[in-house]
Scaffold this motif. Structure first.
Motif, PDB file in Angstrom:
ATOM      1  N   ILE A   1      44.837 -38.328 -50.279  1.00 53.53           N
ATOM      2  CA  ILE A   1      43.534 -38.178 -49.618  1.00 53.53           C
ATOM      3  C   ILE A   1      43.691 -38.629 -48.166  1.00 53.53           C
ATOM      4  O   ILE A   1      43.718 -39.821 -47.870  1.00 53.53           O
ATOM      5  CB  ILE A   1      42.444 -39.013 -50.324  1.00 53.53           C
ATOM      6  CG1 ILE A   1      42.378 -38.658 -51.822  1.00 53.53           C
ATOM      7  CG2 ILE A   1      41.096 -38.799 -49.636  1.00 53.53           C
ATOM      8  CD1 ILE A   1      41.433 -39.556 -52.634  1.00 53.53           C
ATOM      9  N   LEU A   2      43.864 -37.649 -47.286  1.00 57.18           N
ATOM     10  CA  LEU A   2      43.971 -37.946 -45.849  1.00 57.18           C
ATOM     11  C   LEU A   2      42.592 -37.777 -45.228  1.00 57.18           C
ATOM     12  O   LEU A   2      41.925 -36.764 -45.453  1.00 57.18           O
ATOM     13  CB  LEU A   2      44.952 -36.961 -45.195  1.00 57.18           C
ATOM     14  CG  LEU A   2      45.061 -37.025 -43.665  1.00 57.18           C
ATOM     15  CD1 LEU A   2      45.619 -38.367 -43.200  1.00 57.18           C
ATOM     16  CD2 LEU A   2      45.959 -35.895 -43.146  1.00 57.18           C
ATOM     17  N   ARG A   3      42.155 -38.765 -44.452  1.00 58.47           N
ATOM     18  CA  ARG A   3      40.823 -38.666 -43.858  1.00 58.47           C
ATOM     19  C   ARG A   3      40.872 -38.878 -42.347  1.00 58.47           C
ATOM     20  O   ARG A   3      41.606 -39.731 -41.846  1.00 58.47           O
ATOM     21  CB  ARG A   3      39.865 -39.663 -44.507  1.00 58.47           C
ATOM     22  CG  ARG A   3      39.577 -39.269 -45.939  1.00 58.47           C
ATOM     23  CD  ARG A   3      38.460 -40.053 -46.573  1.00 58.47           C
ATOM     24  NE  ARG A   3      37.716 -39.160 -47.460  1.00 58.47           N
ATOM     25  CZ  ARG A   3      36.889 -39.550 -48.414  1.00 58.47           C
ATOM     26  NH1 ARG A   3      36.632 -40.825 -48.586  1.00 58.47           N
ATOM     27  NH2 ARG A   3      36.281 -38.660 -49.168  1.00 58.47           N
ATOM     28  N   VAL A   4      40.089 -38.058 -41.668  1.00 52.91           N
ATOM     29  CA  VAL A   4      39.917 -38.174 -40.211  1.00 52.91           C
ATOM     30  C   VAL A   4      38.472 -38.606 -39.985  1.00 52.91           C
ATOM     31  O   VAL A   4      37.546 -37.962 -40.496  1.00 52.91           O
ATOM     32  CB  VAL A   4      40.131 -36.816 -39.511  1.00 52.91           C
ATOM     33  CG1 VAL A   4      40.005 -36.971 -38.006  1.00 52.91           C
ATOM     34  CG2 VAL A   4      41.462 -36.198 -39.902  1.00 52.91           C
ATOM     35  N   PHE A   5      38.285 -39.692 -39.240  1.00 52.66           N
ATOM     36  CA  PHE A   5      36.941 -40.207 -38.979  1.00 52.66           C
ATOM     37  C   PHE A   5      36.678 -40.191 -37.475  1.00 52.66           C
ATOM     38  O   PHE A   5      37.583 -40.441 -36.679  1.00 52.66           O
ATOM     39  CB  PHE A   5      36.825 -41.664 -39.431  1.00 52.66           C
ATOM     40  CG  PHE A   5      37.125 -41.917 -40.887  1.00 52.66           C
ATOM     41  CD1 PHE A   5      36.124 -41.864 -41.836  1.00 52.66           C
ATOM     42  CD2 PHE A   5      38.413 -42.231 -41.305  1.00 52.66           C
ATOM     43  CE1 PHE A   5      36.381 -42.120 -43.176  1.00 52.66           C
ATOM     44  CE2 PHE A   5      38.687 -42.488 -42.641  1.00 52.66           C
ATOM     45  CZ  PHE A   5      37.669 -42.432 -43.584  1.00 52.66           C
TER      46      PHE A   5
ATOM     47  N   GLN B   1      36.441 -35.958 -42.100  1.00 54.90           N
ATOM     48  CA  GLN B   1      37.115 -34.790 -42.664  1.00 54.90           C
ATOM     49  C   GLN B   1      38.112 -35.259 -43.715  1.00 54.90           C
ATOM     50  O   GLN B   1      38.898 -36.179 -43.449  1.00 54.90           O
ATOM     51  CB  GLN B   1      37.863 -34.073 -41.531  1.00 54.90           C
ATOM     52  CG  GLN B   1      38.685 -32.900 -41.942  1.00 54.90           C
ATOM     53  CD  GLN B   1      37.826 -31.670 -42.159  1.00 54.90           C
ATOM     54  OE1 GLN B   1      36.743 -31.565 -41.601  1.00 54.90           O
ATOM     55  NE2 GLN B   1      38.285 -30.779 -42.990  1.00 54.90           N
ATOM     56  N   THR B   2      38.064 -34.663 -44.895  1.00 55.06           N
ATOM     57  CA  THR B   2      39.004 -35.020 -45.963  1.00 55.06           C
ATOM     58  C   THR B   2      39.985 -33.883 -46.177  1.00 55.06           C
ATOM     59  O   THR B   2      39.569 -32.734 -46.303  1.00 55.06           O
ATOM     60  CB  THR B   2      38.249 -35.260 -47.290  1.00 55.06           C
ATOM     61  OG1 THR B   2      37.328 -36.325 -47.102  1.00 55.06           O
ATOM     62  CG2 THR B   2      39.206 -35.616 -48.417  1.00 55.06           C
ATOM     63  N   ILE B   3      41.260 -34.203 -46.243  1.00 61.19           N
ATOM     64  CA  ILE B   3      42.284 -33.203 -46.515  1.00 61.19           C
ATOM     65  C   ILE B   3      43.119 -33.684 -47.704  1.00 61.19           C
ATOM     66  O   ILE B   3      43.646 -34.801 -47.687  1.00 61.19           O
ATOM     67  CB  ILE B   3      43.169 -32.980 -45.271  1.00 61.19           C
ATOM     68  CG1 ILE B   3      42.314 -32.400 -44.131  1.00 61.19           C
ATOM     69  CG2 ILE B   3      44.345 -32.054 -45.591  1.00 61.19           C
ATOM     70  CD1 ILE B   3      42.960 -32.437 -42.781  1.00 61.19           C
TER      71      ILE B   3
END
Ligand SMILES: [Fe+2]
Length: 292
Positions: A150-154, A260-262
């Motif tokens: 679970i990669l997240r961009v904040f 954003q979740t990748i």
């Protein structure tokens, strides 16, 4: 302690100097938080009205964009289409940033989900399990990941207020602390939960451990208070990235966040030995996800 690594980039589609990509990869796959203080998501004059919790429908935790559909928001159709356009623009920016920093992850950025969080980070009346002001790893009861990352961009889009996190100890330290307290699931329970549609697919042994690491850490108030941790401030305009299934994090304050979740398969990583799946398999001596 996980490291907090700041990079002085100033664009969502940056041209990277030699070595920068390698340091970004190391920072994030080692379980650190990559902070980009100058990569800002800028609201247009008209979009500034979206900085209000009024747009939340009061039911969903966040406003979210799934494909082209906006969920959890309320407002007139024209306002909602402008809000959708804004969140979509952030989704594109975040995806392009991830591709620039981590080209190996590129094939997976399309399946992403995006959220806009107009409510304050804390203040909702929630159970301890849902209390994200307690240090935790992201693991969701209804969404088994089977080891997927679970990669997240904040992005802190508040023009005046920091977003404040606590960041805890390394994934391996957390696992060593809590694994001895985790009991095996009841035989057959994964199939029953999936049949009842409580989970979207059968929970793997990996998912069982991840959910328990989440719960055992959140319920242990002495651990929350005494474990190694640091307070991290994300200034207005700052963007940051981390693997939220690996970094112990707690949201302490702030309002107005885009996220954003990748989801990435372990094989997409530059070094899969650093993934929670590999660490848990090493520590337990077991295979935790059936070959698929
Ligand atoms: Fe979280």
């Amino acid at each position: 302690m996980p490291s907090i690594v700041a990079l002085d980039l100033d664009a969502w589609r940056p041209t990277l100097a030699p070595g920068v990509q390698e340091s970004a990869v190391h920072a994030i796959e080692d379980g650190g938080v990559l902070v980009l203080p100058r990569v800002n998501f800028v609201f247009t004059e008209r979009e500034r009205r979206f900085l209000s919790s009024e747009w939340s429908d009061g039911h969903a935790k966040h406003i979210s964009l799934d494909g082209t559909r906006l969920k959890g928001a309320r407002g007139a159709p024209r306002d909602l289409s402008e809000l959708t356009a804004m969140v979509t623009r952030f989704a594109r920016d975040a995806a392009d940033l991830v591709v620039a920093l981590f080209p190996r992850y590129a094939p997976y950025v399309q399946r992403a989900r995006t959220s806009f969080r107009p409510e304050p980070a804390v203040g909702r009346n929630v159970s301890w399990r849902k209390d994200d002001s307690r240090l935790h790893l992201d693991a969701f009861p209804s969404r088994p990941t089977h080891g997927e990352r679970i990669l997240r961009v904040f992005s802190n889009v508040n023009p005046a207020q920091d977003r404040v996190w606590r960041v805890g100890e390394s994934f391996e330290a957390v696992a060593r602390t809590f694994l001895p307290r985790i009991r095996d699931p009841l035989p057959g329970s994964a199939a029953v939960l999936a049949a009842l549609r409580i989970t979207k697919s059968p929970r793997s042994a990996y998912d069982h451990l991840m959910l328990n690491l989440h719960d055992r850490a959140k319920e242990d108030l002495a651990y929350q208070r005494d474990c190694a941790q640091e307070v991290v401030h994300f200034a207005p305009g700052a963007t940051w990235l981390c693997f939220s299934d690996q970094v112990m994090h707690a949201a302490m304050s702030g309002q107005y966040l885009l996220e954003q979740t990748i989801h990435l398969p372990v094989t997409a990583l530059y070094d899969s030995a650093k993934a929670p799946l590999a660490i848990l398999e090493r520590l337990t001596g077991r295979t935790l996800v059936a070959a698929r």
